[in-house]
Design an enzyme around this catalytic site. Structure first.
Site, PDB file in Angstrom:
ATOM      1  N   HIS A   1       0.866  -1.180   0.000  1.00 55.63           N
ATOM      2  CA  HIS A   1       0.000   0.000   0.000  1.00 55.63           C
ATOM      3  C   HIS A   1       0.903   1.231   0.000  1.00 55.63           C
ATOM      4  O   HIS A   1       2.120   1.114   0.157  1.00 55.63           O
ATOM      5  CB  HIS A   1      -0.964  -0.001   1.187  1.00 55.63           C
ATOM      6  CG  HIS A   1      -0.327   0.160   2.531  1.00 55.63           C
ATOM      7  ND1 HIS A   1       0.531  -0.782   3.073  1.00 55.63           N
ATOM      8  CD2 HIS A   1      -0.406   1.149   3.460  1.00 55.63           C
ATOM      9  CE1 HIS A   1       0.936  -0.383   4.257  1.00 55.63           C
ATOM     10  NE2 HIS A   1       0.387   0.798   4.518  1.00 55.63           N
TER      11      HIS A   1
ATOM     12  N   HIS B   1       1.279   4.117   1.867  1.00 56.34           N
ATOM     13  CA  HIS B   1       1.651   5.013   2.952  1.00 56.34           C
ATOM     14  C   HIS B   1       3.136   5.359   2.839  1.00 56.34           C
ATOM     15  O   HIS B   1       3.939   4.568   2.338  1.00 56.34           O
ATOM     16  CB  HIS B   1       1.329   4.393   4.312  1.00 56.34           C
ATOM     17  CG  HIS B   1      -0.097   4.629   4.735  1.00 56.34           C
ATOM     18  ND1 HIS B   1      -0.750   3.817   5.625  1.00 56.34           N
ATOM     19  CD2 HIS B   1      -0.987   5.602   4.381  1.00 56.34           C
ATOM     20  CE1 HIS B   1      -1.980   4.281   5.816  1.00 56.34           C
ATOM     21  NE2 HIS B   1      -2.148   5.358   5.060  1.00 56.34           N
TER      22      HIS B   1
ATOM     23  N   ASP C   1       5.633   5.417   4.667  1.00 57.30           N
ATOM     24  CA  ASP C   1       6.698   4.600   5.245  1.00 57.30           C
ATOM     25  C   ASP C   1       6.879   3.280   4.495  1.00 57.30           C
ATOM     26  O   ASP C   1       7.688   2.445   4.884  1.00 57.30           O
ATOM     27  CB  ASP C   1       6.441   4.324   6.735  1.00 57.30           C
ATOM     28  CG  ASP C   1       5.139   3.577   6.990  1.00 57.30           C
ATOM     29  OD1 ASP C   1       4.123   3.927   6.345  1.00 57.30           O
ATOM     30  OD2 ASP C   1       5.127   2.659   7.824  1.00 57.30           O
ATOM     31  N   HIS C   2       6.169   3.125   3.361  1.00 55.49           N
ATOM     32  CA  HIS C   2       6.226   1.864   2.622  1.00 55.49           C
ATOM     33  C   HIS C   2       6.761   1.982   1.197  1.00 55.49           C
ATOM     34  O   HIS C   2       7.468   1.079   0.741  1.00 55.49           O
ATOM     35  CB  HIS C   2       4.826   1.226   2.577  1.00 55.49           C
ATOM     36  CG  HIS C   2       4.418   0.604   3.865  1.00 55.49           C
ATOM     37  ND1 HIS C   2       4.429  -0.752   4.091  1.00 55.49           N
ATOM     38  CD2 HIS C   2       4.015   1.172   5.031  1.00 55.49           C
ATOM     39  CE1 HIS C   2       4.055  -0.995   5.328  1.00 55.49           C
ATOM     40  NE2 HIS C   2       3.789   0.165   5.920  1.00 55.49           N
TER      41      HIS C   2
END
Length: 282
Positions: free
Chosen positions: A72, A74, A76-77
């Site tokens: 996904h 976000h 931090d990904h």
């Protein structure tokens, strides 16, 4: 810095590299997983921290990244997907992009730089020598969330849908509590023996954790209904009553989780909004 080793082998087919982005929302940081040997996939490349990108490249030195796979979008990904693709020529694939902002102001936020070469949907797969990753659509935490099954290890990479240290925050309007609960239920019949989440330790008793997560959300829902049974209340009032001793840094996230429950309950005819106050439906 952290005492975490550069790369850890957590299964003969799986290694992980920890990004140095610890926070109340990420635990010790985002875990990037490397699948396979020789020709590998990188799952959730993480934040665009040059040190982290360098650590991923060092971990696969002498190997070839054939897929950069994202659960996904976000922040931090996925932001490291671009630099990693530029350095290796590997295609970026997985979840669909989300262009809207969630408006929460939380650090999770959406990565609008994410531009996949291939959008994967339920049942799509990518493979290499001795490994296959199969997409499992699990909306709720975000509308575009995918998990990835690794049948050769009877494993599931769960991103933020199921984490090894905490429950996920569900942030409306993109996050959807009803969809999140349905996605947890969706995993129950599967035969995965281990989960590799993006945050926290591997989950070695998946069904036990899923039952606990579902029970926790149902208890929270019942807590909301009991609170409103005493009279109309605002979300901050409900958070103060329901999350005693909460880290102040998490109060906004808790309020958004409560809002997600309220929206779901409203759609089911259990509660109603009156301005900033919520009450039980007549």
């Amino acid at each position: 810095m952290t005492d975490q080793p550069l790369v850890e082998t957590v299964h003969p087919l799986v290694r992980r590299v920890l990004a140095h982005n610890p926070s109340p929302f990420t635990s010790t940081g985002t875990q990037t997983h490397i699948v396979g040997q020789g020709e590998v996939a990188v799952i959730d490349p993480g934040p665009d921290i040059p040190e982290h990108v360098a650590n991923i490249l060092k971990a696969v030195e002498g190997e070839r990244i054939v897929a950069i796979v994202c659960t996904h979008t976000h922040r931090d990904h996925t932001p490291a997907a671009g630099p990693l693709a530029q350095a290796t020529g590997a295609p970026v694939m997985g979840c669909a992009p989300i262009m809207a902002d969630d408006g929460s102001g939380l650090e999770a936020g959406f990565d609008h730089s994410y531009s996949p070469d291939r959008i994967m949907v339920e049942g799509d797969s990518v493979s290499g020598p001795g490994w296959t990753l199969e997409a499992v659509f699990t909306p709720g935490h975000t509308s575009n969330h995918l998990c990835f099954a690794l049948p050769e290890a009877q494993a599931l990479f769960t991103g933020d849908h199921v984490m090894g240290w905490s429950t996920s925050v569900v942030i409306p309007p993109d996050g959807d509590m009803g969809a999140y609960m349905a996605s947890l239920e969706k995993l129950m019949p599967r035969d995965d023996a281990i989960y590799f989440p993006a945050h926290g330790d591997p989950v070695t008793k998946p069904k036990q954790l899923l039952r606990g997560m579902l029970g926790h959300r149902r208890q929270r829902e019942n807590q909301i209904l009991r609170t409103l049974g005493k009279g109309a209340a605002s979300i901050p009032d409900m958070v103060a009553q329901m999350y005693v001793g909460l880290d102040p840094r998490l109060e906004k996230a808790a309020g958004l989780n409560v809002l997600a429950h309220l929206i779901d309950l409203d759609q089911r005819g259990r509660v109603r909004a009156e301005g900033e106050l919520w009450s039980l439906a007549a």
